[in-house]
Design a protein around this motif. Structure first.
Motif, PDB file in Angstrom:
ATOM      1  N   GLU A  69      13.319  44.024 -37.599  1.00  0.00           N
ATOM      2  CA  GLU A  69      12.121  43.258 -37.260  1.00  0.00           C
ATOM      3  C   GLU A  69      10.973  44.181 -36.930  1.00  0.00           C
ATOM      4  OE1 GLU A  69      10.682  40.338 -33.669  1.00  0.00           O
ATOM      5  OE2 GLU A  69      12.741  40.209 -34.341  1.00  0.00           O
ATOM      6  N   SER A  70      11.258  45.257 -36.171  1.00  0.00           N
ATOM      7  CA  SER A  70      10.208  46.198 -35.822  1.00  0.00           C
ATOM      8  C   SER A  70       9.651  46.867 -37.064  1.00  0.00           C
ATOM      9  CB  SER A  70      10.771  47.264 -34.865  1.00  0.00           C
ATOM     10  OG  SER A  70       9.806  48.237 -34.597  1.00  0.00           O
ATOM     11  N   ALA A  71      10.551  47.229 -37.992  1.00  0.00           N
ATOM     12  CA  ALA A  71      10.086  47.871 -39.216  1.00  0.00           C
ATOM     13  C   ALA A  71       9.251  46.928 -40.053  1.00  0.00           C
ATOM     14  CB  ALA A  71      11.287  48.370 -40.028  1.00  0.00           C
ATOM     15  N   ALA A  72       9.624  45.640 -40.040  1.00  0.00           N
ATOM     16  CA  ALA A  72       8.920  44.676 -40.885  1.00  0.00           C
ATOM     17  C   ALA A  72       7.514  44.418 -40.420  1.00  0.00           C
ATOM     18  CB  ALA A  72       9.697  43.355 -40.920  1.00  0.00           C
ATOM     19  N   THR A  73       7.249  44.568 -39.134  1.00  0.00           N
ATOM     20  CA  THR A  73       5.932  44.242 -38.609  1.00  0.00           C
ATOM     21  C   THR A  73       5.036  45.467 -38.454  1.00  0.00           C
ATOM     22  OG1 THR A  73       6.782  44.397 -36.361  1.00  0.00           O
ATOM     23  CG2 THR A  73       6.774  42.225 -37.366  1.00  0.00           C
ATOM     24  N   GLY A  74       5.529  46.648 -38.802  1.00  0.00           N
ATOM     25  CA  GLY A  74       4.712  47.849 -38.659  1.00  0.00           C
ATOM     26  C   GLY A  74       3.797  48.053 -39.846  1.00  0.00           C
ATOM     27  N   SER A  75       2.875  47.147 -40.050  1.00  0.00           N
ATOM     28  CA  SER A  75       2.029  47.147 -41.236  1.00  0.00           C
ATOM     29  C   SER A  75       0.893  48.142 -41.092  1.00  0.00           C
ATOM     30  CB  SER A  75       1.455  45.745 -41.460  1.00  0.00           C
ATOM     31  OG  SER A  75       2.493  44.813 -41.600  1.00  0.00           O
ATOM     32  N   PRO A  76       0.490  48.770 -42.184  1.00  0.00           N
ATOM     33  CA  PRO A  76      -0.677  49.628 -42.147  1.00  0.00           C
ATOM     34  C   PRO A  76      -1.939  48.818 -42.012  1.00  0.00           C
ATOM     35  CG  PRO A  76       0.067  49.342 -44.399  1.00  0.00           C
ATOM     36  CD  PRO A  76       1.059  48.633 -43.515  1.00  0.00           C
ATOM     37  N   ALA A  77      -2.994  49.472 -41.601  1.00  0.00           N
ATOM     38  CA  ALA A  77      -4.275  48.775 -41.475  1.00  0.00           C
ATOM     39  C   ALA A  77      -4.766  48.352 -42.833  1.00  0.00           C
ATOM     40  CB  ALA A  77      -5.301  49.698 -40.805  1.00  0.00           C
ATOM     41  N   ALA A  78      -5.282  47.114 -42.916  1.00  0.00           N
ATOM     42  CA  ALA A  78      -5.817  46.618 -44.174  1.00  0.00           C
ATOM     43  C   ALA A  78      -6.974  47.478 -44.617  1.00  0.00           C
ATOM     44  CB  ALA A  78      -6.268  45.169 -43.995  1.00  0.00           C
ATOM     45  N   GLY A  79      -7.032  47.747 -45.926  1.00  0.00           N
ATOM     46  CA  GLY A  79      -8.130  48.528 -46.478  1.00  0.00           C
ATOM     47  C   GLY A  79      -7.843  50.007 -46.563  1.00  0.00           C
ATOM     48  N   ASP A  80      -6.722  50.515 -45.974  1.00  0.00           N
ATOM     49  CA  ASP A  80      -6.368  51.907 -46.118  1.00  0.00           C
ATOM     50  C   ASP A  80      -6.048  52.219 -47.571  1.00  0.00           C
ATOM     51  OD1 ASP A  80      -6.680  52.255 -43.446  1.00  0.00           O
ATOM     52  OD2 ASP A  80      -4.536  52.258 -42.958  1.00  0.00           O
ATOM     53  N   GLN A  81      -6.261  53.491 -47.978  1.00  0.00           N
ATOM     54  CA  GLN A  81      -5.883  53.900 -49.315  1.00  0.00           C
ATOM     55  C   GLN A  81      -4.368  53.966 -49.411  1.00  0.00           C
ATOM     56  OE1 GLN A  81      -7.862  54.543 -52.083  1.00  0.00           O
ATOM     57  NE2 GLN A  81      -9.428  53.595 -50.817  1.00  0.00           N
ATOM     58  N   PRO A  82      -3.771  53.502 -50.533  1.00  0.00           N
ATOM     59  CA  PRO A  82      -2.329  53.593 -50.671  1.00  0.00           C
ATOM     60  C   PRO A  82      -1.886  55.045 -50.722  1.00  0.00           C
ATOM     61  CG  PRO A  82      -3.345  52.930 -52.742  1.00  0.00           C
ATOM     62  CD  PRO A  82      -4.416  52.882 -51.694  1.00  0.00           C
ATOM     63  N   PRO A  83      -0.701  55.353 -50.181  1.00  0.00           N
ATOM     64  CA  PRO A  83      -0.231  56.734 -50.187  1.00  0.00           C
ATOM     65  C   PRO A  83       0.007  57.231 -51.604  1.00  0.00           C
ATOM     66  CG  PRO A  83       1.524  55.241 -49.521  1.00  0.00           C
ATOM     67  CD  PRO A  83       0.258  54.432 -49.575  1.00  0.00           C
ATOM     68  N   LYS A  84      -0.272  58.514 -51.836  1.00  0.00           N
ATOM     69  CA  LYS A  84      -0.050  59.102 -53.149  1.00  0.00           C
ATOM     70  C   LYS A  84       1.400  59.543 -53.260  1.00  0.00           C
ATOM     71  CE  LYS A  84      -4.820  60.652 -53.876  1.00  0.00           C
ATOM     72  NZ  LYS A  84      -5.697  61.796 -54.185  1.00  0.00           N
ATOM     73  N   VAL A  85       2.044  59.158 -54.358  1.00  0.00           N
ATOM     74  CA  VAL A  85       3.441  59.482 -54.607  1.00  0.00           C
ATOM     75  C   VAL A  85       3.521  60.232 -55.924  1.00  0.00           C
ATOM     76  CG1 VAL A  85       5.758  58.568 -54.977  1.00  0.00           C
ATOM     77  CG2 VAL A  85       4.217  57.440 -53.346  1.00  0.00           C
ATOM     78  N   ARG A  86       4.174  61.378 -55.908  1.00  0.00           N
ATOM     79  CA  ARG A  86       4.314  62.176 -57.124  1.00  0.00           C
ATOM     80  C   ARG A  86       5.301  61.495 -58.069  1.00  0.00           C
ATOM     81  NH1 ARG A  86       3.372  67.423 -58.671  1.00  0.00           N
ATOM     82  NH2 ARG A  86       4.797  68.294 -60.223  1.00  0.00           N
ATOM     83  N   VAL A  87       4.897  61.314 -59.307  1.00  0.00           N
ATOM     84  CA  VAL A  87       5.746  60.668 -60.308  1.00  0.00           C
ATOM     85  C   VAL A  87       6.516  61.750 -61.059  1.00  0.00           C
ATOM     86  CG1 VAL A  87       5.804  59.157 -62.315  1.00  0.00           C
ATOM     87  CG2 VAL A  87       4.064  58.814 -60.555  1.00  0.00           C
ATOM     88  N   PRO A  88       7.853  61.685 -61.091  1.00  0.00           N
ATOM     89  CA  PRO A  88       8.629  62.697 -61.823  1.00  0.00           C
ATOM     90  C   PRO A  88       8.218  62.759 -63.294  1.00  0.00           C
ATOM     91  CG  PRO A  88      10.071  61.346 -60.460  1.00  0.00           C
ATOM     92  CD  PRO A  88       8.718  60.700 -60.425  1.00  0.00           C
ATOM     93  N   VAL A  89       8.135  63.973 -63.818  1.00  0.00           N
ATOM     94  CA  VAL A  89       7.692  64.168 -65.193  1.00  0.00           C
ATOM     95  C   VAL A  89       8.633  63.479 -66.178  1.00  0.00           C
ATOM     96  CG1 VAL A  89       7.261  65.877 -66.995  1.00  0.00           C
ATOM     97  CG2 VAL A  89       6.538  66.335 -64.644  1.00  0.00           C
ATOM     98  N   HIS A  90       9.942  63.554 -65.913  1.00  0.00           N
ATOM     99  CA  HIS A  90      10.882  62.951 -66.860  1.00  0.00           C
ATOM    100  C   HIS A  90      10.694  61.438 -66.947  1.00  0.00           C
ATOM    101  CE1 HIS A  90      13.148  62.086 -63.135  1.00  0.00           C
ATOM    102  NE2 HIS A  90      13.728  61.127 -63.834  1.00  0.00           N
ATOM    103  N   ARG A  91      10.327  60.802 -65.812  1.00  0.00           N
ATOM    104  CA  ARG A  91      10.106  59.360 -65.844  1.00  0.00           C
ATOM    105  C   ARG A  91       8.880  59.016 -66.698  1.00  0.00           C
ATOM    106  NH1 ARG A  91      11.597  54.978 -62.776  1.00  0.00           N
ATOM    107  NH2 ARG A  91      12.703  56.275 -61.272  1.00  0.00           N
ATOM    108  N   VAL A  92       7.836  59.829 -66.575  1.00  0.00           N
ATOM    109  CA  VAL A  92       6.636  59.598 -67.367  1.00  0.00           C
ATOM    110  C   VAL A  92       6.931  59.788 -68.853  1.00  0.00           C
ATOM    111  CG1 VAL A  92       4.264  60.354 -67.787  1.00  0.00           C
ATOM    112  CG2 VAL A  92       5.148  60.292 -65.452  1.00  0.00           C
TER     113      VAL A  92
END
Length: 442
Positions: A9-32
């Motif tokens: 429940e605690s994890a579910a309600t720990g929402s980021p602030a609205a309007g923040d930029q989404p975190p950048k995630v590196r995409v594996p080359v093989h997947r691309v």
């Protein structure tokens, strides 16, 4: 009832602030690379089928018919390529200043043509969200979704105390596919920017903005924050409802809302004219507050997200694509609509120049302002019957003629107002949309 693990429940309600930029995630080359191969095969197969037929259509029925056929095939192929391309096309199709109008018209069909989630996929998604299906807090769950989108599907469930809820369940495995697709699209755009025909178009700006919007919608906890904020912001607007979220029941891949029955696009035709007019005005008041008071804007107000209820209320759904406008942009848009309502076309042109992604030294800015002033004189201001869609198309024609393109953080909120106008006129054709930026509609 509501038998949940406190840690979850605690994890579910720990929402980021609205309007923040989404975190950048590196995409594996093989997947691309794997995704690139898959897409290349699909495009090649489509070309083998489409090109011979296209040639025949053009020879028999002419160039216009061939163009219509090609656009229909393109939209069909976009849907087959998967949710990333559907979502990207939905959002990018609003940029009539960058993409051809007939193509934008065809892309708009993708708002209501997304394939539903399969039973096997739903079981996998329920297990990820809650450990099993149905979730433990439900006494009943409909097997077939009541609504579907490119990122999630909505199911109807019943709590143990009899309350009915809507569960927005994220499609399983969608994150990796969409991130790989976006990486490919960005690479393609970088290559296309070198073409002389596209020089000056803010393609990287467009793709970056749309990519952030899509990545933000992948994060349902971000949407959780958005819907809570939107509900608070619009609480004082009469006759407008935003569904209440149940944060204790929600998870990072599933949001639980109060269930709003009788969502039917045919309802406006069953209501008395005074009720339709009142509710259309209420939706415009909500738009005014979002755009010009709070600066927190629901950017996807198509008919699938705004409904009228038989009991005389308007409902706004789905805050996944919502943005916080920078103060400068909010002031520019506010000034633009204020000048528009008063018929001050030159001021409208000056504000548009200030919003451009790039104004080259060889641009005739005086001629651009003159053209916008002439457009405003015949389209808006006191005594004119204003319509946002033809006016917007006229603006885009002027921009294209002068090779000027608005920055995305200015253009997309304006595009959302064009979509909203079409939605509102479907609720009540006589709505005066021009006043949405001058003052809260009455």
């Amino acid at each position: 009832m509501d038998q949940l693990d406190p840690a979850k429940e605690s994890a579910a309600t720990g929402s980021p602030a609205a309007g923040d930029q989404p975190p950048k995630v590196r995409v594996p080359v093989h997947r691309v690379l794997l995704r690139l191969c898959s897409l290349a095969l699909a495009v090649a197969a489509e070309a083998l089928v489409t090109l011979p037929v296209l040639a025949g259509v053009r020879a028999v029925r002419g160039r216009d018919a061939a163009g219509r056929f090609l656009r229909r095939r393109l939209v069909r192929r976009i849907q087959a390529l998967g949710p990333t391309f559907v979502k990207f096309a939905q959002i990018a199709g609003a940029r009539r200043d960058v993409l051809p109008g007939p193509l934008c018209d065809e892309l708009s069909r993708l708002h209501d043509s997304v394939r539903p989630i399969t039973a096997r996929q739903s079981r996998r998604a329920w297990r990820k969200a809650y450990g099993g299906a149905p979730p433990p807090f439900l006494a009943g769950l409909d097997a077939v979704p009541v609504a579907g989108g490119s990122i999630a599907c909505v199911y109807r469930g019943v709590l143990h105390d009899g309350r009915v809820v809507a569960l927005k369940l994220k499609r399983p495995g969608i994150d990796g596919v969409m991130r790989a697709d976006l990486a490919l699209i960005r690479a393609l755009v970088r290559a296309c920017e070198r073409l002389p025909q596209l020089r000056g178009m803010p393609m990287a700006d467009l793709v970056g903005y749309v990519s952030n919007a899509i990545l933000g919608q992948l994060d349902l906890r971000r949407e959780e924050a958005n819907i809570v904020r939107l509900r608070e912001n619009l609480a004082a607007v009469p006759d407008v409802d935003v569904p209440e979220l149940h944060p204790r029941l929600s998870r990072p891949t599933c949001l639980v809302f109060e269930f709003i029955p009788e969502l039917d696009t045919r309802t406006p035709g069953t209501l008395p004219d005074p009720v339709r007019a009142r509710l259309a005005s209420a939706v415009l008041s909500a738009a005014h507050k979002m755009m010009f008071v709070d600066g927190f804007v629901h950017c996807d107000p198509h008919p699938g997200n705004i409904y009228l209820l038989p009991r005389g209320r308007a409902v706004i759904l789905d805050a996944g694509y919502s943005v916080q406008l920078p103060d400068r942009v909010r002031n520019l848009i506010g000034g633009f609509f204020s000048a528009l309502a008063s018929g001050d076309g030159r001021r409208c042109g000056e504000i548009m120049l200030a919003s451009m992604a790039d104004v080259g030294p060889d641009c005739d800015t005086d001629a651009f302002v003159d053209d916008i002033a002439e457009l405003v004189a015949r389209s808006a201001g006191p005594g004119n019957a204003f319509a946002m869609a033809p006016f917007g198309n006229g603006v885009f024609e002027v921009q294209s003629a002068h090779r000027l393109y608005a920055a995305s953080d200015f253009a997309f909120p304006i595009m959302s107002l064009m979509i909203l106008e079409s939605t509102v006129r479907g609720l009540w054709p006589e709505a005066d949309f021009q006043q949405v930026g001058a003052a809260a509609p009455q």
